[in-house]
Design a protein around this motif. Structure first.
Motif, PDB file in Angstrom:
ATOM      1  N   ASP B  15       0.827  -1.197   0.000  1.00 57.38           N
ATOM      2  CA  ASP B  15       0.000   0.000   0.000  1.00 57.38           C
ATOM      3  C   ASP B  15       0.868   1.256   0.000  1.00 57.38           C
ATOM      4  O   ASP B  15       1.984   1.218  -0.464  1.00 57.38           O
ATOM      5  CB  ASP B  15      -0.971  -0.050   1.183  1.00 57.38           C
ATOM      6  CG  ASP B  15      -1.997  -1.162   0.972  1.00 57.38           C
ATOM      7  OD1 ASP B  15      -2.647  -1.151  -0.077  1.00 57.38           O
ATOM      8  OD2 ASP B  15      -2.102  -2.032   1.846  1.00 57.38           O
ATOM      9  N   THR B 125      -6.039   3.836   7.047  1.00 57.33           N
ATOM     10  CA  THR B 125      -6.029   2.722   7.994  1.00 57.33           C
ATOM     11  C   THR B 125      -5.457   3.172   9.341  1.00 57.33           C
ATOM     12  O   THR B 125      -4.787   4.195   9.445  1.00 57.33           O
ATOM     13  CB  THR B 125      -5.178   1.552   7.467  1.00 57.33           C
ATOM     14  OG1 THR B 125      -3.800   1.848   7.683  1.00 57.33           O
ATOM     15  CG2 THR B 125      -5.431   1.289   5.988  1.00 57.33           C
ATOM     16  N   ASP B 145      -4.721   2.488   2.309  1.00 58.58           N
ATOM     17  CA  ASP B 145      -4.974   1.230   1.623  1.00 58.58           C
ATOM     18  C   ASP B 145      -5.287   1.516   0.161  1.00 58.58           C
ATOM     19  O   ASP B 145      -6.204   2.273  -0.147  1.00 58.58           O
ATOM     20  CB  ASP B 145      -6.141   0.491   2.279  1.00 58.58           C
ATOM     21  CG  ASP B 145      -6.310  -0.906   1.721  1.00 58.58           C
ATOM     22  OD1 ASP B 145      -5.321  -1.625   1.660  1.00 58.58           O
ATOM     23  OD2 ASP B 145      -7.433  -1.246   1.312  1.00 58.58           O
TER      24      ASP B 145
END
Lengths: 483, 146
Positions: B15, B125, B145
């Motif tokens: 990510d 996140t 993400d």
């Protein structure tokens, strides 16, 4: 062998390793990792830390597992599998992943490379036009909120009823493309507003639509391949990798917040905030399960609408019909999901995060056409190297809750990949190697370069030798669409 | 002095991650917002034709930054846009019970022909998420993400 962990890792056999519960306070079961010695040695520290964290979750049954394509993830490692007692165990959004029901789909054709190559540019342009990809992309299916709730409840069958596919497709989708228990009342308005315009879109990141070729030498098990309609002879197939897009991510994000509070209420503590969980039978657990099933069904519908668009694109380019081109669905399988499944030793809530269901021959859940061979398992590699088709085995049913690998797994960060290769150069290099790429973003393309991934063949050999899936065919790319 | 941001290589292989810094909370929020905007598309290639004002309130600064970045991701999908600029105003309740953010955001519907699009960030996140203060220096670490 030097490993990226200080924990004791015991060899079970050449392809299976175990970390005993004594290695971390709170472990309720051993952690098991499927890997060749070379793959195990290259695994990042996060895999060892995270799979042992999962082994501490309440109600976990037998083992916390990680597949050979495993790497660090949010809470659970990517490649993680864990089963919980549905009565006393927990459900965890971190064990499903943010992209709920991210999955793979494979479509066969009767076309050969010789027939497709002269029209490949036209075909990829048509696919790129019909299957939106990249940031903020919107699908062609216009839904109101009532219709979107129908999609959440009915999944792929909504698509068939609305003309986006063939009735036979449903037999060849995990759970027939519709999970029971989807409850749109547990989905937030934010999630609905993010997802309502995204049906039939690929997204970006590692998601793709790929035109591939199956050569004679790419077939490892001719009889099993034939049962799936694959005969080799440079046969052209189409693979799709995508999920529930922003909708599923919003569902996961919404319930991580709910679960952070619920854990305090139920006195649950976890090793990592992203392992937030709640008892499966609690109101919060059931509400997440209802919302997660909505996202999973929407992902099945997303891949079904994309399939419709792929069939239409092929029909337009080859001046034929999808039926005449033999464009049958081979299979569609999730690799980010939590489901209640029945095994010989009982019924378990199985979490798979970057892991694929791999039910063996004879499983009643499989359609009649595949019950004698086992479930098709579709594993995507990097866009430069190729992908694999495998089948589930009895051993998977006994050892891994019917689960196996899902792809190759990254070895290089996105930032490093972009520093190492430029998208424009990669596009030219791949064209020279016979792979035509259509990409929305050149930086996004560079992030997905083959050099950023493990060699998928090594990962496939591991699950094949371990006996939890068996190789059927290797598929080589000739055209790729990236977001 | 305005804030700065840099993308981090080693903490989120699959990510994206960034660290934003500023010598005030306002500078920190500006820098973190810029980092997210640059993750989605080059803001210089987005000619603003779309505009929204938003007001958010949260009990603490960590939650406010997290929710704000998440709201931008939501707008990207819900309105199908990428962003040019976000002008932010931060304020704290006199009794310290809450933080407020007023945002004036400009952008444009996604148009691959005109904009340099980058990653379709799906969410913010909590993995390694942190907002820290060292004297006057504020730092935020955020994993996105994709």
């Amino acid at each position: 062998m030097t490993l990226n962990t200080d924990m004791q890792v015991n060899r079970i056999d050449d392809y299976l390793w175990e970390i005993p519960p004594s290695e971390k306070a709170g472990m309720l079961v051993p952690a098991r990792i499927y890997a060749s010695p070379a793959i195990l040695g290259a695994m990042d520290r996060g895999v060892f830390d995270q799979v042992t964290n999962v082994a501490c979750l309440p109600g976990i049954h037998r083992y916390a597992l990680c597949m050979p394509d495993g790497h660090w993830g949010y809470g659970f490692p990517i490649g993680g599998v864990a089963a919980f007692d549905p009565e006393d165990g927990v459900i965890s959004p971190g064990g499903v992943g943010y992209d709920i029901n991210c999955g793979m789909r494979l479509i066969r054709t009767d076309l050969t490379l010789a027939e497709v190559r002269p029209k490949l540019e036209l075909l990829m342009t048509e696919l790129f036009r019909r299957v939106p990809a990249g940031v903020g992309s919107r699908g062609f299916v216009n839904l109101n909120r009532r219709e979107f709730r129908d999609v959440m409840r009915k999944g792929a069958s909504w698509c068939i009823a609305n003309g986006y596919g063939w009735a036979e497709d449903l037999d060849r989708i995990e759970e027939r493309g519709c999970l029971d228990g989807a409850d749109p009342t547990h989905v937030t308005d934010y999630a609905i507003e993010r997802g309502i315009n995204q049906l039939g879109t690929l997204g970006s990141g590692n998601h793709y639509l790929e035109v591939q070729v199956l050569s004679d030498k790419g077939i490892f098990d001719r009889e099993t391949a034939a049962a799936m309609g694959l005969t080799g002879r440079d046969q052209v197939v189409v693979m799709v990798h995508c999920g529930s897009r922003g909708f599923g991510h919003q569902v996961a994000s919404d319930y991580l917040k709910v679960f952070e509070k619920a854990m305090r209420r139920y006195g649950i503590s976890v090793k990592d905030q992203q392992l937030a969980c709640a008892p499966f039978r609690s109101p919060e657990g059931q509400e997440y399960f209802g919302a997660m099933n909505c996202a999973a069904n929407t992902a099945f519908a997303n891949r079904q609408v994309i399939t419709h668009q792929i069939r239409e694109a092929f029909a337009a380019v080859f001046d034929s019909t999808p039926h005449a081109l033999g464009m049958h669905l081979i299979y569609d399988v999730a690799h980010n999901i939590a489901k209640v499944e029945r095994y010989q030793d009982g019924q378990w809530l199985v979490h798979r995060k970057g892991a694929t269901r791999a039910f063996g021959p004879g499983s009643p859940e499989l359609p009649a056409c595949y019950r004698h061979i086992g479930q098709p398992v579709i594993c995507g590699g990097s866009m430069e190297t190729g992908s694999y088709l495998l089948v589930g085995t009895d051993r998977a049913m006994h050892d891994t809750f019917g689960s196996t690998m899902h792809g190759s797994g990254r070895t290089m960060s996105r930032a490093q990949a972009k520093r190492t290769v430029r998208g424009e150069q990669l596009l030219r290099d791949m064209k020279q190697h016979g792979i035509l790429v259509k990409a929305v973003s050149m930086s996004g393309l560079a992030e997905e370069a083959g050099l950023a991934y493990k060699n998928i063949s090594d990962v496939v050999e591991t699950v094949d030798h371990a006996g939890i899936t068996k190789k059927v065919a290797e598929l080589k790319p000739i055209g790729n669409i990236k977001g | 002095m305005s804030g700065t941001f840099r993308f981090l290589d080693d903490i989120a292989m699959a990510d994206m991650a960034f660290e934003a810094e500023g010598d005030s909370l306002s500078a920190l929020f500006d820098a973190a917002t810029e980092a997210l905007l640059h993750s989605l598309a080059d803001p210089a290639t987005v000619t603003p034709t779309w505009r929204r004002t938003l007001d958010l309130s949260e009990p603490d600064i960590e939650t406010l930054l997290f929710e704000w970045l998440g709201r931008l991701v939501y707008l990207k999908d819900a309105d199908g846009v990428v962003f040019h600029r976000a002008a932010l105003t931060l304020a704290q309740e006199p009794d310290g019970s809450a933080w407020h953010l007023h945002a004036d955001v400009t952008g444009a519907p996604v148009d691959p022909a005109r904009q340099e699009l980058r990653s379709d960030v799906k969410g913010v996140t909590k993995h390694l998420y942190a907002v820290t203060q060292d004297g006057h220096r504020w730092t935020a670490r955020v994993v996105l993400d994709v």
